[in-house]
Design an enzyme around this catalytic site. Structure first.
Site, PDB file in Angstrom:
ATOM      1  N   THR A 117       0.599  -1.272   0.088  1.00  0.00           N
ATOM      2  CA  THR A 117      -0.109  -0.022   0.014  1.00  0.00           C
ATOM      3  C   THR A 117       0.925   1.299   0.068  1.00  0.00           C
ATOM      4  OG1 THR A 117      -1.535   1.397   1.376  1.00  0.00           O
ATOM      5  CG2 THR A 117      -0.118  -0.273   2.598  1.00  0.00           C
ATOM      6  N   TYR A 142      -1.636   0.141  10.045  1.00  0.00           N
ATOM      7  CA  TYR A 142      -1.989  -0.490   8.968  1.00  0.00           C
ATOM      8  C   TYR A 142      -0.908  -0.519   7.848  1.00  0.00           C
ATOM      9  CZ  TYR A 142      -3.693  -1.125   4.182  1.00  0.00           C
ATOM     10  OH  TYR A 142      -3.899  -1.664   2.682  1.00  0.00           O
TER      11      TYR A 142
HETATM   12  N1  LIG Z   1      -8.670  -1.119  -1.370  1.00  0.00           N
HETATM   13  C1  LIG Z   1      -7.591  -0.470  -1.410  1.00  0.00           C
HETATM   14  O1  LIG Z   1      -7.762   0.752  -1.974  1.00  0.00           O
HETATM   15  C2  LIG Z   1      -6.498  -0.917  -1.054  1.00  0.00           C
HETATM   16  C3  LIG Z   1      -5.269  -0.392  -1.253  1.00  0.00           C
HETATM   17  C4  LIG Z   1      -3.980  -0.823  -0.824  1.00  0.00           C
HETATM   18  C5  LIG Z   1      -3.892  -2.085  -0.425  1.00  0.00           C
HETATM   19  N2  LIG Z   1      -5.064  -2.901  -0.484  1.00  0.00           N
HETATM   20  C6  LIG Z   1      -4.886  -4.190   0.217  1.00  0.00           C
HETATM   21  O2  LIG Z   1      -5.414  -5.078  -0.729  1.00  0.00           O
HETATM   22  C7  LIG Z   1      -6.096  -6.331  -0.310  1.00  0.00           C
HETATM   23  C8  LIG Z   1      -7.488  -6.402  -0.694  1.00  0.00           C
HETATM   24  O3  LIG Z   1      -8.182  -5.134  -0.218  1.00  0.00           O
HETATM   25  P1  LIG Z   1      -9.788  -5.310  -0.846  1.00  0.00           P
HETATM   26  O4  LIG Z   1      -9.938  -3.710  -0.859  1.00  0.00           O
HETATM   27  O5  LIG Z   1     -10.190  -6.162  -1.784  1.00  0.00           O
HETATM   28  O6  LIG Z   1     -10.465  -5.644   0.674  1.00  0.00           O
HETATM   29  P2  LIG Z   1     -11.728  -6.511   1.130  1.00  0.00           P
HETATM   30  O7  LIG Z   1     -11.897  -6.678   2.452  1.00  0.00           O
HETATM   31  O8  LIG Z   1     -12.753  -6.401   0.149  1.00  0.00           O
HETATM   32  O9  LIG Z   1     -10.812  -8.023   0.609  1.00  0.00           O
HETATM   33  C9  LIG Z   1     -10.239  -8.941   1.717  1.00  0.00           C
HETATM   34  C10 LIG Z   1     -10.640 -10.287   1.479  1.00  0.00           C
HETATM   35  O10 LIG Z   1      -9.817 -11.139   2.391  1.00  0.00           O
HETATM   36  C11 LIG Z   1     -10.637 -11.838   3.084  1.00  0.00           C
HETATM   37  N3  LIG Z   1      -9.638 -11.943   4.611  1.00  0.00           N
HETATM   38  C12 LIG Z   1      -9.563 -11.220   5.263  1.00  0.00           C
HETATM   39  N4  LIG Z   1      -8.494 -11.816   6.238  1.00  0.00           N
HETATM   40  C13 LIG Z   1      -8.517 -12.981   5.933  1.00  0.00           C
HETATM   41  C14 LIG Z   1      -7.818 -14.160   6.355  1.00  0.00           C
HETATM   42  N5  LIG Z   1      -6.947 -14.099   7.377  1.00  0.00           N
HETATM   43  N6  LIG Z   1      -7.829 -15.419   5.922  1.00  0.00           N
HETATM   44  C15 LIG Z   1      -8.971 -15.591   4.530  1.00  0.00           C
HETATM   45  N7  LIG Z   1      -9.339 -14.395   4.140  1.00  0.00           N
HETATM   46  C16 LIG Z   1      -9.345 -13.221   4.707  1.00  0.00           C
HETATM   47  C17 LIG Z   1     -11.990 -11.295   3.507  1.00  0.00           C
HETATM   48  O11 LIG Z   1     -12.868 -12.163   3.632  1.00  0.00           O
HETATM   49  C18 LIG Z   1     -11.945 -10.531   1.904  1.00  0.00           C
HETATM   50  O12 LIG Z   1     -12.888 -11.431   1.152  1.00  0.00           O
HETATM   51  C19 LIG Z   1      -6.039  -6.069   1.351  1.00  0.00           C
HETATM   52  O13 LIG Z   1      -4.813  -7.026   1.634  1.00  0.00           O
HETATM   53  C20 LIG Z   1      -5.790  -4.628   1.419  1.00  0.00           C
HETATM   54  O14 LIG Z   1      -4.955  -4.093   2.545  1.00  0.00           O
HETATM   55  C21 LIG Z   1      -6.435  -2.373  -0.621  1.00  0.00           C
HETATM   56  O1  LIG Z   2     -16.419   9.439   3.733  1.00  0.00           O
HETATM   57  C1  LIG Z   2     -15.142   9.788   3.331  1.00  0.00           C
HETATM   58  C2  LIG Z   2     -14.267   8.842   3.160  1.00  0.00           C
HETATM   59  C3  LIG Z   2     -13.125   9.291   2.705  1.00  0.00           C
HETATM   60  N1  LIG Z   2     -12.632  10.732   2.811  1.00  0.00           N
HETATM   61  C4  LIG Z   2     -11.562  11.239   2.313  1.00  0.00           C
HETATM   62  O2  LIG Z   2     -11.131  10.554   1.185  1.00  0.00           O
HETATM   63  C5  LIG Z   2      -9.771  10.358   1.133  1.00  0.00           C
HETATM   64  C6  LIG Z   2      -9.668   8.858   0.535  1.00  0.00           C
HETATM   65  O3  LIG Z   2      -9.953   7.951   1.822  1.00  0.00           O
HETATM   66  P1  LIG Z   2     -10.481   6.511   1.860  1.00  0.00           P
HETATM   67  O4  LIG Z   2     -11.246   6.297   0.263  1.00  0.00           O
HETATM   68  O5  LIG Z   2     -10.913   6.151   2.858  1.00  0.00           O
HETATM   69  O6  LIG Z   2      -8.867   5.773   1.346  1.00  0.00           O
HETATM   70  P2  LIG Z   2      -7.582   6.008   2.096  1.00  0.00           P
HETATM   71  O7  LIG Z   2      -7.751   6.114   3.716  1.00  0.00           O
HETATM   72  O8  LIG Z   2      -6.585   6.854   1.661  1.00  0.00           O
HETATM   73  O9  LIG Z   2      -7.206   4.130   2.061  1.00  0.00           O
HETATM   74  C7  LIG Z   2      -7.051   3.674   0.882  1.00  0.00           C
HETATM   75  O10 LIG Z   2      -6.031   3.773  -0.070  1.00  0.00           O
HETATM   76  C8  LIG Z   2      -4.892   3.427   0.528  1.00  0.00           C
HETATM   77  C9  LIG Z   2      -3.783   3.795  -0.425  1.00  0.00           C
HETATM   78  O11 LIG Z   2      -3.498   4.993  -0.360  1.00  0.00           O
HETATM   79  C10 LIG Z   2      -4.945   1.740   1.062  1.00  0.00           C
HETATM   80  O12 LIG Z   2      -3.723   1.405   1.739  1.00  0.00           O
HETATM   81  C11 LIG Z   2      -6.242   1.687   1.946  1.00  0.00           C
HETATM   82  O13 LIG Z   2      -6.498   0.156   2.021  1.00  0.00           O
HETATM   83  C12 LIG Z   2      -7.553   2.224   1.279  1.00  0.00           C
HETATM   84  O14 LIG Z   2      -8.659   1.848   2.159  1.00  0.00           O
HETATM   85  C13 LIG Z   2      -9.044  10.671   2.367  1.00  0.00           C
HETATM   86  O15 LIG Z   2      -8.634  12.070   2.149  1.00  0.00           O
HETATM   87  C14 LIG Z   2     -10.325  10.577   3.371  1.00  0.00           C
HETATM   88  O16 LIG Z   2     -10.162  11.680   4.411  1.00  0.00           O
HETATM   89  C15 LIG Z   2     -13.590  11.521   3.221  1.00  0.00           C
HETATM   90  O17 LIG Z   2     -13.338  12.709   3.152  1.00  0.00           O
HETATM   91  N2  LIG Z   2     -14.903  11.076   3.466  1.00  0.00           N
END
Ligand SMILES: NC(=O)c1ccc[n+]([C@@H]2O[C@H](COP(=O)([O-])OP(=O)(O)OC[C@H]3O[C@@H](n4cnc5c(N)ncnc54)[C@H](O)[C@@H]3O)[C@@H](O)[C@H]2O)c1
Ligand SMILES: O=c1ccn([C@@H]2O[C@H](COP(=O)(O)OP(=O)(O)O[C@H]3O[C@H](CO)[C@@H](O)[C@H](O)[C@H]3O)[C@@H](O)[C@H]2O)c(=O)[nH]1
Length: 344
Positions: A117, A142
């Site tokens: 991330t 995180y």
């Molecule tokens: N969404 C983002 O913007 C973002 C950004 C950076 C990194 N990530 C990383 O990407 C990955 C996926 O994120 P996402 O947004 O799809 O989240 P998500 O919560 O939709 O998906 C995570 C999945 O993993 C499963 N899971 C969690 N812990 C588990 C465990 N111990 N064993 C088996 N299953 C488990 C959950 O049930 C879920 O299906 C995460 O590791 C997250 O940290 C996400």
């Molecule tokens: O209701 C909301 C939700 C978010 N934000 C703002 O929107 C931006 C993005 O927030 P959010 O969508 O919650 O994402 P992040 O907290 O930036 O984190 C995401 O993006 C990261 C990478 O940049 C990943 O690591 C995390 O897993 C993923 O949740 C930030 O400035 C927040 O403060 C608001 O103002 N209102």
């Protein structure tokens, strides 16, 4: 040869499973369905219900399938939640990654792609766009939990016959252009999803967390990447490992920052209707701005984004939200619920 996708029932993982199947790969999913959904896993993938660090389950999976690579999405991903429950985040993101890596190495699985991330850079990236060589100063549990996993991967690759790619995702948003997958989490906190829910009347308003950041309009700036481009980068990472490529840590983003207000305005424009916004205090753990320099992913993986347009991201998210009311009538085991999903 089979690819094991941990967290394949989740938002990004389910897109990955579709992408792998589209590419003709054989896919196995392990997911404990804590935030994911059984129905999100395509029927062509074999599914094991359970924890990605359950060693007995992993042994069964490795015995029943010829796993050649692991793409590890299973984890906890909400930045503010990690401040409230740091040990839970270290356990799920770091401890369980260690157990999974260890089981994989013992089983002779040599290829590992990891969800890292932008949060590893902390709140004061030296320059923007931020390069992988920038100081790693995560300020939240995180970010720290993911950085610790990156370090374990680095050390394991130096010691064992094991290679990895860690992709540092920026803010993932959007949904499969074919409408097969999207972000379905109940009570999601991600900005694009929250705004789309508000646009469709499923939330009363959107809170803007902080209006006094040193950004062009005072609200937080992020680099939003379409989930389909992100999973494409994972497929390229898999090919990189298979062709003998070196271990790699690479940013995945577009190099363009959008503020919270920019995103809300885009959602209103695409949807064609305004919704209520409310100025709120800063949210713990948030950083003012983080935008990627993804030169390395382009150069080393040959990654070329196709959906790098905020309007496309928002449009696909809105389309998914419209579908979701139907999909939400399935429960986590894939059975149809007898009631409709409540509006938020
Ligand atoms: N969404 C983002 O913007 C973002 C950004 C950076 C990194 N990530 C990383 O990407 C990955 C996926 O994120 P996402 O947004 O799809 O989240 P998500 O919560 O939709 O998906 C995570 C999945 O993993 C499963 N899971 C969690 N812990 C588990 C465990 N111990 N064993 C088996 N299953 C488990 C959950 O049930 C879920 O299906 C995460 O590791 C997250 O940290 C996400
Ligand atoms: O209701 C909301 C939700 C978010 N934000 C703002 O929107 C931006 C993005 O927030 P959010 O969508 O919650 O994402 P992040 O907290 O930036 O984190 C995401 O993006 C990261 C990478 O940049 C990943 O690591 C995390 O897993 C993923 O949740 C930030 O400035 C927040 O403060 C608001 O103002 N209102």
């Amino acid at each position: 040869m089979t690819v094991l996708v941990t967290g394949g029932a989740g938002y990004i993982g389910s897109h990955m499973v579709w992408k792998l199947l589209d590419a003709g790969e054989d896919v196995v999913v392990v997911d404990r369905l804590s935030t994911g959904f059984r129905w999100a896993i395509p029927s062509a993938a074999r599914f094991y219900l359970g924890d990605a660090a359950d060693e007995a389950l992993l042994q069964t999976i490795f015995a029943e399938n010829d796993i050649e690579a692991i793409i590890h999405f299973a984890g906890s991903s909400i930045v503010p939640a990690s401040i409230e429950d740091p040990l839970g985040y270290y356990e799920n993101n770091t401890g369980k990654t260690r157990t999974l890596m260890s089981a994989a190495i013992r089983a002779g699985i040599r290829h590992f792609v990891f969800s890292s991330t932008a949060a590893v850079y902390g709140s004061q990236p030296a320059d923007e766009p931020v390069k992988e060589s920038a100081p790693l100063l995560p300020e939240t549990p995180y970010g720290q939990s993911k950085l610790m996993s990156e370090l374990m991967l680095r050390d394991a690759a130096a010691a064992y016959d094991f290679r990895y790619v860690a992709l540092r995702y920026f803010n993932v948003a959007g949904a499969d252009p074919q409408g097969r997958a999207g972000q379905s989490t109940d009570g999601a906190t991600h900005l694009v999803k929250v705004a789309c829910e508000a646009a469709l009347g499923r939330r009363r308003q959107v809170e803007i967390y902080g209006t006094d950041y040193p950004t062009h309009d005072g609200t937080g700036v992020r680099d939003y990447i379409h989930v389909s481009d992100l999973v494409d980068a994972h497929l390229m990472a898999l090919r990189h490992l298979r062709s003998g490529g070196r271990p790699l840590v690479a940013n995945c983003g577009y190099g363009v920052g959008y503020s919270v207000l920019d995103v809300l305005n885009m959602v209103m424009r695409v949807h064609g209707r305004a919704f209520r916004i409310h100025m709120a205090p800063r949210r713990p753990g948030d950083t003012a701005s983080v935008v990627a320099d993804a030169t390395l992913a382009h150069r080393e993986l040959g990654w070329t984004p196709r959906y790098n347009c905020m309007e496309t991201i928002v449009r696909s998210s809105l389309e998914w939200e419209l579908q979701l009311a139907d999909r939400s009538s399935f429960d986590a085991s894939g059975l149809r619920k007898v009631f409709a999903a409540p509006s938020l």
